[in-house]
Scaffold this active site. Sequence first.
Site: not given
Ligand code: V07
Length: 254
Positions: A34-35, A38-39, A51, A79, A83, A145, A202, A221
């Site tokens: 999150d954030g 805002r950042w 993002h 989430s 949308w 991992l 979080r 935790e």
């Molecule tokens: C997203 C970057 C991280 C911060 C949270 C919101 C924005 C990586 C992915 C991703 C998802 C699936 C995948 C590979 C990479 C991603 C969304 C948003 C929708 F197989 N970062 N990131 N997907 N953000």
Amino acid sequence: MFQRLRAFFGKTSALLPQALDTDNIPQHIAIIMDGNGRWAKNRGLPRIAGHHSGMKTVKRITMAADRLGVKYLTLYAFSTENWKRPKAEVEFLMKLPQQFLSIELKELIENNVQVRMMGYKEDLPSHTLEAVEEAVRQTAGNTGLVLNFALNYGSRKEMIGAVRQISEAVQAGRLAPQDIEDSHLAEHLLSAGIPDPDLLIRTSGELRLSNFMLWQLAYSEMWFTDVYWPEFTEEHFHDAVREYQRRARRYGGL
Ligand code: V07
């Protein structure tokens, strides 16, 4: 380096972080990233810049988790409620999986990382889903991992789905209501086959679960920080794991 400094200053120095116990690394860490918006806002940048910056943190923390020997890292990327955001922002977010993978998939493969997705595929744009599924396919045989992206994920929807499937088994006479157990629910969740998180992180100061892994986090935790996700570093990540280990030691002593 810290080990040597500690030998010099003494184990209890307040200035040096306690070393991590390599024998008690959480097996599964889940993160609500999150954030980002805002950042960006604090810097006078558009939310999408946050993002994009958050995506760099995903790479950094994935590598940090891998180095620690974490087995599962689940990241809440999008989430089922997201949308509702402005259309342009959603469209930008839906391009991030392919952008991330076009840059990072090669190195993830070199590091034996297995990419997975946990979420509802049907609503995703095909360009997003195809990129993710290709990464899942290319890394399916990897044994390191597990990098599990919660993408179009919602916990209540997930639990309703599980209840429906169990109800069908009951209606068909394959299962008696009094025989329904924890394991039946768990088997029908999107996280089936992945152990429950040991630690939830979080970022950005909010103290809520926001419909994230409600069933799976029952005994986890939880660790919260005010730091915005784009500024979250390996040191912060280690702080969370260190606190997890401190709590685990306390329970062990009772
Ligand atoms: C997203 C970057 C991280 C911060 C949270 C919101 C924005 C990586 C992915 C991703 C998802 C699936 C995948 C590979 C990479 C991603 C969304 C948003 C929708 F197989 N970062 N990131 N997907 N953000």
